[in-house]
Design a protein around this motif. Structure first.
Motif, short mmCIF file in Angstrom:
data_model
loop_
_atom_site.label_atom_id
_atom_site.label_comp_id
_atom_site.label_asym_id
_atom_site.label_seq_id
_atom_site.Cartn_x
_atom_site.Cartn_y
_atom_site.Cartn_z
N GLU A 97 0.84 -1.21 0.00
CA GLU A 97 0.00 0.00 0.00
C GLU A 97 0.87 1.25 0.00
O GLU A 97 0.55 2.23 -0.65
N ARG A 98 1.98 1.23 0.78
CA ARG A 98 2.89 2.37 0.93
C ARG A 98 4.29 1.96 0.53
O ARG A 98 4.79 0.94 0.98
N HIS A 99 4.92 2.78 -0.29
CA HIS A 99 6.32 2.56 -0.70
C HIS A 99 7.15 3.78 -0.33
O HIS A 99 6.73 4.90 -0.62
N TYR A 100 8.29 3.55 0.30
CA TYR A 100 9.24 4.63 0.54
C TYR A 100 10.52 4.30 -0.21
O TYR A 100 11.13 3.25 0.02
N THR A 101 10.91 5.19 -1.11
CA THR A 101 12.15 5.02 -1.87
C THR A 101 13.29 5.70 -1.12
O THR A 101 13.07 6.34 -0.09
N ALA A 102 14.48 5.62 -1.68
CA ALA A 102 15.64 6.30 -1.08
C ALA A 102 15.36 7.81 -0.97
O ALA A 102 15.75 8.45 0.01
N GLN A 103 14.67 8.35 -1.96
CA GLN A 103 14.34 9.77 -1.93
C GLN A 103 13.38 10.11 -0.79
O GLN A 103 13.42 11.21 -0.24
N ASP A 104 12.49 9.19 -0.44
CA ASP A 104 11.54 9.40 0.67
C ASP A 104 12.20 9.19 2.03
O ASP A 104 11.69 9.65 3.03
N ASN A 105 13.30 8.46 2.05
CA ASN A 105 14.03 8.09 3.26
C ASN A 105 13.11 7.37 4.25
O ASN A 105 12.61 7.96 5.21
N GLY A 106 12.92 6.08 4.01
CA GLY A 106 12.08 5.26 4.86
C GLY A 106 12.48 5.24 6.33
O GLY A 106 11.69 4.88 7.19
N LEU A 107 13.71 5.63 6.62
CA LEU A 107 14.16 5.66 8.01
C LEU A 107 13.51 6.78 8.82
O LEU A 107 13.52 6.73 10.05
N VAL A 108 12.95 7.79 8.16
CA VAL A 108 12.30 8.89 8.89
C VAL A 108 10.78 8.88 8.70
O VAL A 108 10.09 9.72 9.26
N GLN A 109 10.27 7.93 7.95
CA GLN A 109 8.83 7.82 7.70
C GLN A 109 8.19 6.85 8.71
O GLN A 109 8.86 5.97 9.23
N PRO A 110 6.90 7.02 8.96
CA PRO A 110 6.22 6.04 9.83
C PRO A 110 5.97 4.74 9.08
O PRO A 110 5.61 4.76 7.91
N TRP A 111 6.21 3.63 9.74
CA TRP A 111 5.91 2.32 9.18
C TRP A 111 4.65 1.84 9.86
O TRP A 111 4.55 1.88 11.09
N GLU A 112 3.71 1.35 9.07
CA GLU A 112 2.45 0.92 9.66
C GLU A 112 2.04 -0.45 9.16
O GLU A 112 2.35 -0.83 8.03
N GLY A 113 1.31 -1.17 10.02
CA GLY A 113 0.72 -2.44 9.64
C GLY A 113 1.73 -3.54 9.37
O GLY A 113 2.71 -3.70 10.09
N ARG A 114 1.48 -4.27 8.29
CA ARG A 114 2.33 -5.40 7.88
C ARG A 114 3.45 -4.87 7.01
O ARG A 114 3.21 -4.27 5.97
N VAL A 115 4.68 -5.12 7.44
CA VAL A 115 5.87 -4.55 6.79
C VAL A 115 6.70 -5.66 6.15
O VAL A 115 6.96 -6.69 6.77
N PHE A 116 7.11 -5.41 4.90
CA PHE A 116 8.12 -6.25 4.28
C PHE A 116 9.34 -5.36 4.06
O PHE A 116 9.25 -4.32 3.41
N LEU A 117 10.47 -5.77 4.62
CA LEU A 117 11.69 -4.98 4.54
C LEU A 117 12.80 -5.77 3.86
O LEU A 117 13.23 -6.80 4.36
N ASN A 118 13.23 -5.28 2.71
CA ASN A 118 14.43 -5.74 2.03
C ASN A 118 15.32 -4.51 1.97
O ASN A 118 15.27 -3.73 1.03
N PRO A 119 16.12 -4.29 3.04
CA PRO A 119 16.86 -3.04 3.17
C PRO A 119 18.06 -2.96 2.24
O PRO A 119 18.52 -3.98 1.73
N PRO A 120 18.59 -1.75 2.06
CA PRO A 120 19.87 -1.65 1.35
C PRO A 120 20.91 -2.44 2.13
O PRO A 120 20.99 -2.33 3.35
N PHE A 121 21.68 -3.26 1.44
CA PHE A 121 22.61 -4.18 2.11
C PHE A 121 23.95 -3.52 2.37
O PHE A 121 24.98 -4.12 2.18
N GLY A 122 23.96 -2.27 2.81
CA GLY A 122 25.20 -1.56 3.09
C GLY A 122 25.67 -1.73 4.51
O GLY A 122 25.06 -2.42 5.33
N HIS A 123 26.74 -1.04 4.82
CA HIS A 123 27.36 -1.15 6.15
C HIS A 123 26.50 -0.59 7.27
O HIS A 123 26.70 -0.91 8.42
#
Length: 171
Positions: free
Chosen positions: A49-75
């Motif tokens: 339902e909701r997508h946060y791209t790198a431009q949206d910066n998902g780290l500062v957005q609210p996450w709600e409900g059922r979450v699927f996370l395939n994060p950037p695989f960086g350090h």
């Protein structure tokens, strides 16, 4: 369009989820409400339902409900797992599945397993998807899928065909 070989190796932080994994995620959770680390495709490959791209910066957005996370695989991947913990603790998320690697020696692994109840170790390495939707070269790491939530039996059923599902030991 040619997919850069770095896209699916240790040279890139982006690894797009293949459909069979997304099918198992949806079988387990019923749907995906939030994809906090989405790709930049015109039509994202994760049906959320909701997508946060790198431009949206998902780290500062609210996450709600059922979450699927395939994060950037960086350090700095542990920041994503800390955010997951914060959102879960605040009661904004109800269930989460995380696709990451089997890096048991890392602080990120310890953070993720501290909140997970099950982990699936796929029987083969996941062939991630390139920007044009094609399979890219295999990854340079062994993947794992982590479950956080109140329906571990659903996760076990949905992911049993992908690999071994283990209970995450608690200290």
């Amino acid at each position: 369009m040619t997919v850069p070989s770095a896209l699916l190796s240790h040279e890139s932080t982006e690894h797009y989820t293949p459909q069979y994994i997304l099918d198992a995620v949806i079988t387990c959770m019923g749907a995906i409400d939030t994809d906090p680390a989405s790709n930049r495709w015109e039509i994202p490959n994760v049906p959320a339902e909701r997508h946060y791209t790198a431009q949206d910066n998902g780290l500062v957005q609210p996450w709600e409900g059922r979450v699927f996370l395939n994060p950037p695989f960086g350090h700095d991947v542990e920041r994503w797992f800390s955010k997951l913990y914060q959102e879960r603790s605040a009661g904004r998320t109800t269930e989460e599945i995380v696709l990451w690697k089997s890096a048991t020696e890392t602080a990120a692994w310890k953070t993720l397993t501290a909140i997970s109840c099950l982990v699936c170790f796929p029987s083969t390495r996941i062939r991630f998807v390139g920007p044009s939707g094609d399979d890219g070269p295999g990854p340079t790491f062994s993947p794992a899928l982590f479950y956080v939530g109140e329906g571990p039996e659903r996760f076990e059923r949905a992911f049993a065909g992908i690999g071994a599902v283990w209970v995450v030991p608690k200290e």
